[in-house]
Scaffold this motif. Structure first.
Motif, PDB file in Angstrom:
ATOM      1  N   SER A  69       0.795  -1.142   0.109  1.00 15.39           N
ATOM      2  CA  SER A  69       0.126   0.101  -0.255  1.00 15.39           C
ATOM      3  C   SER A  69       0.880   1.369  -0.042  1.00 15.39           C
ATOM      4  O   SER A  69       1.996   1.259   0.617  1.00 15.39           O
ATOM      5  N   SER A  70       0.216   2.382  -0.549  1.00 15.49           N
ATOM      6  CA  SER A  70       0.969   3.560  -0.378  1.00 15.49           C
ATOM      7  C   SER A  70       1.323   4.230   0.991  1.00 15.49           C
ATOM      8  O   SER A  70       0.489   3.674   1.701  1.00 15.49           O
ATOM      9  N   PRO A  71       2.052   4.852   1.048  1.00 18.88           N
ATOM     10  CA  PRO A  71       2.372   5.514   2.309  1.00 18.88           C
ATOM     11  C   PRO A  71       0.997   5.955   3.404  1.00 18.88           C
ATOM     12  O   PRO A  71       0.334   6.539   2.733  1.00 18.88           O
ATOM     13  N   LEU A  72       1.326   5.948   4.313  1.00 22.77           N
ATOM     14  CA  LEU A  72      -0.081   6.115   5.172  1.00 22.77           C
ATOM     15  C   LEU A  72      -0.361   7.523   5.141  1.00 22.77           C
ATOM     16  O   LEU A  72       0.443   8.448   5.246  1.00 22.77           O
ATOM     17  N   ALA A  73      -1.748   7.903   4.994  1.00 17.16           N
ATOM     18  CA  ALA A  73      -1.939   9.464   4.989  1.00 17.16           C
ATOM     19  C   ALA A  73      -1.830  10.027   6.392  1.00 17.16           C
ATOM     20  O   ALA A  73      -2.146   9.264   7.525  1.00 17.16           O
ATOM     21  N   ASN A 133      23.895  16.128   5.828  1.00 16.29           N
ATOM     22  CA  ASN A 133      23.226  16.722   5.047  1.00 16.29           C
ATOM     23  C   ASN A 133      21.930  16.355   4.927  1.00 16.29           C
ATOM     24  O   ASN A 133      20.824  16.573   4.860  1.00 16.29           O
ATOM     25  N   ALA A 134      21.888  14.881   4.750  1.00 17.31           N
ATOM     26  CA  ALA A 134      20.672  13.946   4.699  1.00 17.31           C
ATOM     27  C   ALA A 134      19.947  14.032   5.903  1.00 17.31           C
ATOM     28  O   ALA A 134      18.699  14.229   5.756  1.00 17.31           O
ATOM     29  N   PHE A 135      20.478  14.120   7.024  1.00 18.58           N
ATOM     30  CA  PHE A 135      19.774  14.305   8.170  1.00 18.58           C
ATOM     31  C   PHE A 135      19.154  15.525   8.378  1.00 18.58           C
ATOM     32  O   PHE A 135      18.028  16.002   8.916  1.00 18.58           O
ATOM     33  N   ASP A 136      19.906  16.550   7.933  1.00 13.25           N
ATOM     34  CA  ASP A 136      19.162  17.970   7.891  1.00 13.25           C
ATOM     35  C   ASP A 136      18.220  17.897   7.151  1.00 13.25           C
ATOM     36  O   ASP A 136      17.219  18.845   7.385  1.00 13.25           O
ATOM     37  N   LYS A 137      17.759  17.107   6.157  1.00 11.83           N
ATOM     38  CA  LYS A 137      16.806  17.269   5.364  1.00 11.83           C
ATOM     39  C   LYS A 137      15.348  16.614   5.827  1.00 11.83           C
ATOM     40  O   LYS A 137      14.364  16.752   5.217  1.00 11.83           O
ATOM     41  N   LEU A 138      15.598  15.856   6.916  1.00 12.92           N
ATOM     42  CA  LEU A 138      14.570  15.035   7.613  1.00 12.92           C
ATOM     43  C   LEU A 138      13.318  15.947   7.782  1.00 12.92           C
ATOM     44  O   LEU A 138      13.719  16.571   8.658  1.00 12.92           O
ATOM     45  N   ASP A 139      12.238  15.353   7.574  1.00 12.45           N
ATOM     46  CA  ASP A 139      11.204  16.155   8.114  1.00 12.45           C
ATOM     47  C   ASP A 139      10.766  15.619   9.693  1.00 12.45           C
ATOM     48  O   ASP A 139       9.647  14.942   9.763  1.00 12.45           O
ATOM     49  N   PRO A 170      13.347  12.480   2.985  1.00 14.69           N
ATOM     50  CA  PRO A 170      12.992  13.527   4.302  1.00 14.69           C
ATOM     51  C   PRO A 170      11.993  12.890   4.908  1.00 14.69           C
ATOM     52  O   PRO A 170      11.626  12.924   6.243  1.00 14.69           O
ATOM     53  N   GLY A 171      10.897  12.365   4.297  1.00 17.19           N
ATOM     54  CA  GLY A 171       9.489  12.149   5.023  1.00 17.19           C
ATOM     55  C   GLY A 171       9.692  10.364   5.637  1.00 17.19           C
ATOM     56  O   GLY A 171       8.605  10.048   6.191  1.00 17.19           O
ATOM     57  N   GLN A 172      10.780   9.812   5.613  1.00 12.97           N
ATOM     58  CA  GLN A 172      10.767   8.486   6.096  1.00 12.97           C
ATOM     59  C   GLN A 172      10.548   8.203   7.539  1.00 12.97           C
ATOM     60  O   GLN A 172       9.694   7.344   8.076  1.00 12.97           O
ATOM     61  N   ILE A 173      11.207   9.068   8.613  1.00 17.02           N
ATOM     62  CA  ILE A 173      11.007   8.850   9.865  1.00 17.02           C
ATOM     63  C   ILE A 173       9.404   9.127  10.120  1.00 17.02           C
ATOM     64  O   ILE A 173       8.968   8.561  11.131  1.00 17.02           O
ATOM     65  N   ARG A 174       8.884  10.264   9.513  1.00 16.86           N
ATOM     66  CA  ARG A 174       7.480  10.790   9.731  1.00 16.86           C
ATOM     67  C   ARG A 174       6.579   9.559   9.445  1.00 16.86           C
ATOM     68  O   ARG A 174       5.617   9.147  10.183  1.00 16.86           O
ATOM     69  N   GLU A 175       6.934   8.861   7.948  1.00 16.98           N
ATOM     70  CA  GLU A 175       6.024   7.671   7.835  1.00 16.98           C
ATOM     71  C   GLU A 175       6.373   6.474   8.898  1.00 16.98           C
ATOM     72  O   GLU A 175       5.370   5.974   9.144  1.00 16.98           O
ATOM     73  N   ALA A 176       7.535   6.252   9.154  1.00 19.19           N
ATOM     74  CA  ALA A 176       7.629   5.138  10.350  1.00 19.19           C
ATOM     75  C   ALA A 176       6.719   5.488  11.578  1.00 19.19           C
ATOM     76  O   ALA A 176       6.155   4.482  12.081  1.00 19.19           O
TER      77      ALA A 176
END
Length: 499
Positions: free
Chosen positions: A104-108, A138-144, A216-222
Motif C-alpha cells: 500500500s501507498s504511504p499512510l495518509a 546533510n541527509a539528516f538535515d533534510k529529514l522532516d 525526508p519523510g521516512q521517519i514521519r512515515e515510520a
C-alpha cells in the motif's frame, strides 16, 4: 533537486547546542555489558558460541558429492531431485510474490497536535568513513522532523581518529553525540550499535549506514506506522534503493537484486507471517522492544536478520513502509564479493542459531512463521548455495545423458527468473535495470566465490566483519576527472528528482 554533500558548509550554518559525549568509563562498562547481554538473556541464540559450521559442512559435502559423481559411479539421484526441487520451490515462492499486489501507498497523515513528535534516535556506526560524514549530515538535515526532537548518535571506533575529527568539524551543523567504542571483543557493527544503545534517548530508534540517504519523510512515515499499527509492532523496515546502478555492471545487477528483495520478497514475507529478516539499515525500532529482546548480537555478522527473527519469536510484529533510503552499491566485483560473502556467512550463522532448538522455534513463530523463516533466509544471499549445488547436479545429469530433465529444469528456472526480474523492474520504476534482467543468471553465478569466502570465514574467523568500502575508497585510483564530470561518489541527479 537535492543539494550535494558539499552544498552546506560548517561555517554557513547556525550554531547548534553541543551535546555531551558519554564518558569513556561509561562506554567501557556499556561495551562489557553489550558483549554478554544476549548470551545472558538467551545463550542458545547467541553467536558467541560459533554457529554455522554444521550447515557449511553439509553444503560442502553436497558440492563434493556432486563433483565426485562426474568421475565416479556415485548414486546421487536422491540428492539431485531434492536440491532441484528446493530450487524450484524457491522459484515458485518468488513467482507467488510477483502475483501479490504492491504494498500500500504511504499512510495518509492524521491530525496531530503541535509538538507531539517524540524524541527519535538516529544511530549510525562509523568506521573509516571520513568521506561519508558530510553527505550523511546533510541527509539528516533534510529529514522532516523537528531538529530538537532528533537524537543523533554516532558510534566510532577508538582507533578511527579521522572519522571523529570529520564529525567534530560539524559540531555546529547539528546536535549529536559521539560514542567512542574501545577495543575489545569482535570489531563488528552490531557490537558498536549494542554498546551505544544505553546512551540512546529516543522513544524510537533508527539505524542507518554511513552511505545512506533517507528520503525526508521516512521517519514521519515510520512514526505513522507505529501510531496506526498494532501494539506489538516492534520494527518498521524501509526499502533500500541502489543509486549508482549506472556506474558498473555489478552495481546494476546489485540494484536489480535489491529491487527483487525489497519490492517482492519482503512484502511477500510480511503477508505470510510476522517474521521479517531485516536489512542492516533503515530499521525503525520501538526502543523498548529492542532492549527487551537483547538488542543486537555482537558476534553475528548479519545481526539485522537475526534480530528480526528474535523479535518474531517474542510474539512481536514487523511492517514495511514505502519511503526509500538511497544507498551506494559496491562498484567493483571484489568489493561486492566481500560484502555478499559476509551476508551468506551471516545467514548460515542465523539459520544454525535458530535451529539449535527447532521445536521451540516452531512453537514460538507458528507454521507460517517457520515457513517465512526458511524462505526469508534461503531466498536471499543463501540462495547462492542452493544454486551452486543444483547447478553442479544438473551438469552431472547432463553428462549422464538426462538432457530432457536438465532442459526442463533449466527452462523453468530461467523463465521464473525472467518473470521475477521484470516484475521487480516494473515496481522499482527505473528503465536502466531492464538490461540487468538479461545478465541476472551470470550475476547469480558470481555468488559462488562469495559462498566459498563465507565458508572460509565460518570455519576460521566467524566474527570477523568484512567492512564494505564506500566512496573513493571503494574504487580503484584513476586520473582526476574533468571539472564538469559528476563524481561517482555522489548520488546521481535522479535522486533529487525522486525526492
Amino acid at each position: 533537486m537535492r543539494e550535494s554533500a558539499h552544498d552546506l558548509k560548517p561555517a554557513e550554518v547556525a550554531q547548534g547546542q553541543r551535546s555531551a559525549d558519554p564518558p569513556p568509563d561509561a562506554v567501557a562498562t556499556a561495551m562489557a555489558q553489550a558483549l554478554c547481554r544476549l548470551a545472558r538473556i538467551d545463550p542458545v541464540l547467541s553467536a558467541a558460541k560459533p554457529a554455522g559450521r554444521v550447515f557449511a559442512t553439509l553444503i560442502l559435502m553436497s558440492c563434493v558429492w556432486a563433483l565426485s559423481a562426474l568421475v565416479l559411479p556415485v548414486e546421487i539421484n536422491a540428492l539431485t531431485w531434492a536440491v532441484m526441487a528446493l530450487a524450484l520451490c524457491l522459484s515458485l515462492f518468488r513467482l507467488w510474490a510477483c502475483c501479490l499486489p504492491p504494498p500500500s501507498s504511504p499512510l495518509a497523515p492524521h491530525d496531530m497536535p503541535a509538538s507531539s513528535e517524540p524524541i527519535w534516535t538516529i544511530l549510525v556506526a562509523l568506521y573509516h568513513e571520513v568521506d561519508s560524514v558530510a553527505s550523511l549530515l546533510n541527509a539528516f538535515d533534510k529529514l522532516d522532523w523537528p531538529k530538537d526532537k532528533l537524537d543523533l548518535v554516532f558510534a566510532c571506533e577508538a582507533d578511527d581518529a579521522e572519522t571523529r575529527a570529520a564529525l567534530e568539524l560539524w559540531r555546529h551543523r547539528a546536535r549529536f553525540r559521539i560514542v567512542v567504542i574501545p577495543k575489545g571483543g569482535p570489531r563488528t557493527k552490531p557490537k558498536a550499535l549494542q554498546t551505544a544503545l544505553p546512551f540512546c534517548q529516543g522513544r524510537y530508534l533508527t539505524v542507518y549506514d554511513a552511505e545512506d540517504i533517507p528520503t525526508p519523510g521516512q521517519i514521519r512515515e515510520a512514526w505513522q506506522a507505529f501510531r496506526c499499527g498494532p501494539a506489538t509492532l516492534a520494527v518498521v523496515q524501509a526499502p533500500l534503493v541502489i543509486w549508482n546502478e549506472q556506474e558498473s555492471w555489478i552495481s546494476r545487477q546489485f540494484a536489480l537484486d535489491y529491487a527483487i528483495w525489497f519490492r517482492l520478497i519482503l512484502p511477500a514475507l510480511v503477508r505470510l507471517s510476522r517474521l521479517l529478516p531485516l536489512g542492516g539499515t533503515s530499521n525503525h525500532f520501538d526502543i523498548q522492544y529492542l532492549r527487551e529482546a537483547g538488542g543486537w548480537d555482537p558476534y553475528n555478522v548479519t545481526e539485522d536478520a537475526d534480530l528480526g527473527i528474535r523479535l518474531a519469536r517474542r510474539g512481536l510484529t514487523a511492517a514495511l513502509i514505502q519511503s526509500p533510503t538511497f544507498e551506494e552499491g559496491a562498484p567493483t566485483l571484489t568489493g561486492w564479493v566481500r560484502q555478499r560473502g559476509r551476508w551468506i556467512q551471516g545467514h548460515i550463522q542465523t539459520l544454525s542459531l535458530h535451529l539449535r532448538a527447532p521445536w521451540l522455534l516452531a512453537r514460538q513463530v507458528g507454521s507460517a512463521g517457520l515457513l517465512a523463516f526458511f524462505l526469508g533466509l534461503t531466498a536471499g544471499p543463501l540462495n547462492a548455495a542452493i544454486l551452486c549445488v543444483s547447478g553442479l547436479l544438473a551438469f552431472g545429469q547432463a553428462i549422464a545423458g538426462a538432457w530432457d530433465h536438465v532442459l526442463i529444469w533449466a527452462s523453468l528456472m530461467g523463465i521464473s527468473q525472467a518473470i521475477v526480474g521484470i516484475m521487480a523492474v516494473l515496481r522499482d520504476g527505473r528503465p536502466t535495470l531492464w538490461i540487468a534482467c538479461l545478465a541476472f543468471p551470470l550475476y547469480q553465478a558470481c555468488q559462488v566465490p562469495a559462498l566459498f569466502r563465507a565458508f572460509w570465514r565460518i570455519y576460521l574467523s566467524p566474527s570477523i566483519w568484512d567492512k564494505t568500502k564506500h566512496g573513493a575508497e571503494a574504487r580503484p585510483r584513476k586520473p582526476a576527472a574533468c571539472g564538469n564530470q559528476h563524481a561517482v561518489s555522489e548520488p546521481q541527479t535522479w535522486i533529487g528528482q525522486q525526492l
